[in-house]
Scaffold this active site. Structure first.
Site, mmCIF file in Angstrom:
data_model
loop_
_atom_site.group_PDB
_atom_site.id
_atom_site.type_symbol
_atom_site.label_atom_id
_atom_site.label_comp_id
_atom_site.label_asym_id
_atom_site.label_seq_id
_atom_site.Cartn_x
_atom_site.Cartn_y
_atom_site.Cartn_z
ATOM 1 N N GLY A 167 0.818 -1.210 0.000
ATOM 2 C CA GLY A 167 0.000 0.000 0.000
ATOM 3 C C GLY A 167 0.851 1.257 0.000
ATOM 4 C CG ASP A 168 3.184 2.341 3.379
ATOM 5 O OD1 ASP A 168 2.913 3.467 3.815
ATOM 6 O OD2 ASP A 168 2.969 1.306 4.012
ATOM 7 C CB SER A 169 5.374 0.193 -2.555
ATOM 8 O OG SER A 169 6.229 -0.221 -1.505
#
Length: 404
Positions: A167-169
């Site tokens: 999700g962060d990436s």
């Protein structure tokens, strides 16, 4: 030859993954990245996962091509330094809770007035607006709200997470796209910057393919399907005689016919019901059973050899040992040789995307905490006596002391 982002200055105020990942990519293609970290502790990522001499080896990936300025943003002096740096920067990246920078007098309106050319990338769990904007939002929450977690795992079992912070990436990648679009807009419109608002859940939701239109038209709620790809047949993992799994994607019409020839099922290849994907999808279990029966009689290597000869997309499930041993990774410079601060050799992921004329590069290793504090502050005209005073009061930190 100059890199695409040579001459672009990036001020990174983010921590951990999403904001710093975006800055990492910009730095790999020539941008100057000044990373601001809290004195004493630095970015929490320095202590995540496996540590060498007290510092995460992940840090060597996430912070290459960056300078470290250890500065307390909660102090008025630290906030003033950010204003002075932002006045000369092209891009500012932050992933604090919405409203945090505004509380420090460093919000978009204030910095845009100070530097109208500034582009501000703001990454958060839910975005800068909306009823959830003030909720803390980590990657796993974005993955869940964006629909990914519901689809992960086996039918009838609890949802599982992807083994990395996807999700962060994904938010970082969307942030980089937004920054590049904003740079282009600035070039076309008299140098005017803008704010780029990236929400983790929206970055995940953007990857959800046909999920929404299927629900909108058919009220269909897609469910977890394990290793298969629902509605696209055949695309699955098949166990081989040695207990290893072959991933086979035979869902193109002509590819399917070649696949059936390889496994000795010309009857299926000739069946008009299987000529196109919609028909095959209605008989996915029958087709998977036929491929599975064939794969169980051969080793993984034998299965892949036959499928590759027939130009059928297929592969093995790689772990990191497989990746490091694979000649294709090496041939495409996807494993780079570097070293840690104490000289320990380390291999790091290569740089993507690959540009033919101006490829990205690793110009410098990840910095120690505060390694560039003196140089950056000196460039702003902040004299040695002031720097010494600030250091004594914990507003700044110079040198790599926190690495010990």
């Amino acid at each position: 030859m100059l890199k695409p982002l040579s001459g672009i200055r990036v001020l990174e105020l983010g921590q951990l993954i999403a904001g710093p990942f975006a800055a990492k990519m910009l730095g790999e293609f020539g941008a100057e990245v000044i990373k601001i970290e809290p004195p004493g502790t630095g970015d929490p990522l320095r202590k995540w996962r496996m540590l060498h001499e007290g510092t995460s080896v992940w840090w060597a990936v996430q912070s290459r091509n960056k300078q470290s300025l250890a500065l307390d943003l909660r102090q008025p002096e630290g906030q003033d330094v950010v204003r002075r740096l932002a006045a000369e920067a092209d891009i500012l990246i932050e992933n604090f809770r919405p409203g945090t920078l505004e509380e420090w007098g460093l919000g978009w309106d204030a910095l845009h007035q100070l530097n109208p050319r500034l582009i501000m990338l703001r990454v958060s769990g839910y975005g800068q607006t909306g009823p959830y904007r003030d909720r803390p939002g980590f990657g796993l929450i974005g993955e869940a709200m964006g629909g990914l977690r519901h689809l992960s795992g086996e039918p009838g079992r609890p949802p599982v997470r992807v083994g990395v912070s996807i999700g962060d990436s994904l938010a970082a990648l969307h942030g980089v796209i937004g920054v590049l679009l904003a740079l282009r807009h600035r070039e076309q419109n008299g140098g005017e910057g803008q704010s780029v608002d990236v929400a983790l859940y929206e970055s995940v939701f953007n990857m959800m393919e046909s999920l929404l239109p299927e629900y909108s038209v058919f009220k269909a709620v897609r469910q977890p399907a394990g290793s298969s790809l629902p509605g696209i047949t055949p695309s699955n993992a098949y166990v081989c005689a040695d207990g290893k799994y072959a991933l086979v994607a035979g869902n193109g019409d002509s590819i399917f016919k070649r696949l059936m020839a390889v496994i000795g099922r010309e009857d299926m290849a000739a069946n008009p019901e299987y000529a196109h994907n919609d028909g095959r999808a209605r008989h996915a279990q029958t087709i998977d059973a036929a491929i599975g029966a064939w794969a169980r009689g051969l080793s993984l290597d034998a299965v892949l050899e036959k499928l590759h000869e027939a130009r059928i997309p297929a592969g093995r499930v790689y772990d990191i040992a497989d990746i490091c041993a694979d000649p294709h990774y090496r041939a495409r410079d996807m494993i780079l040789q570097s070293q840690l601060a104490d000289g320990t050799p380390i291999e790091l992921p290569g740089i993507v995307p690959k540009l033919s004329a101006t490829p990205g590069e690793m110009r410098s290793a990840a910095p120690g905490l505060g390694q560039d504090t003196e140089r950056v502050l000196d460039s702003l005209g902040i004299d040695a006596a002031t720097r010494e005073d600030w250091e004594s009061r914990g507003i700044i930190q110079s040198g790599p002391a926190a690495e010990k």
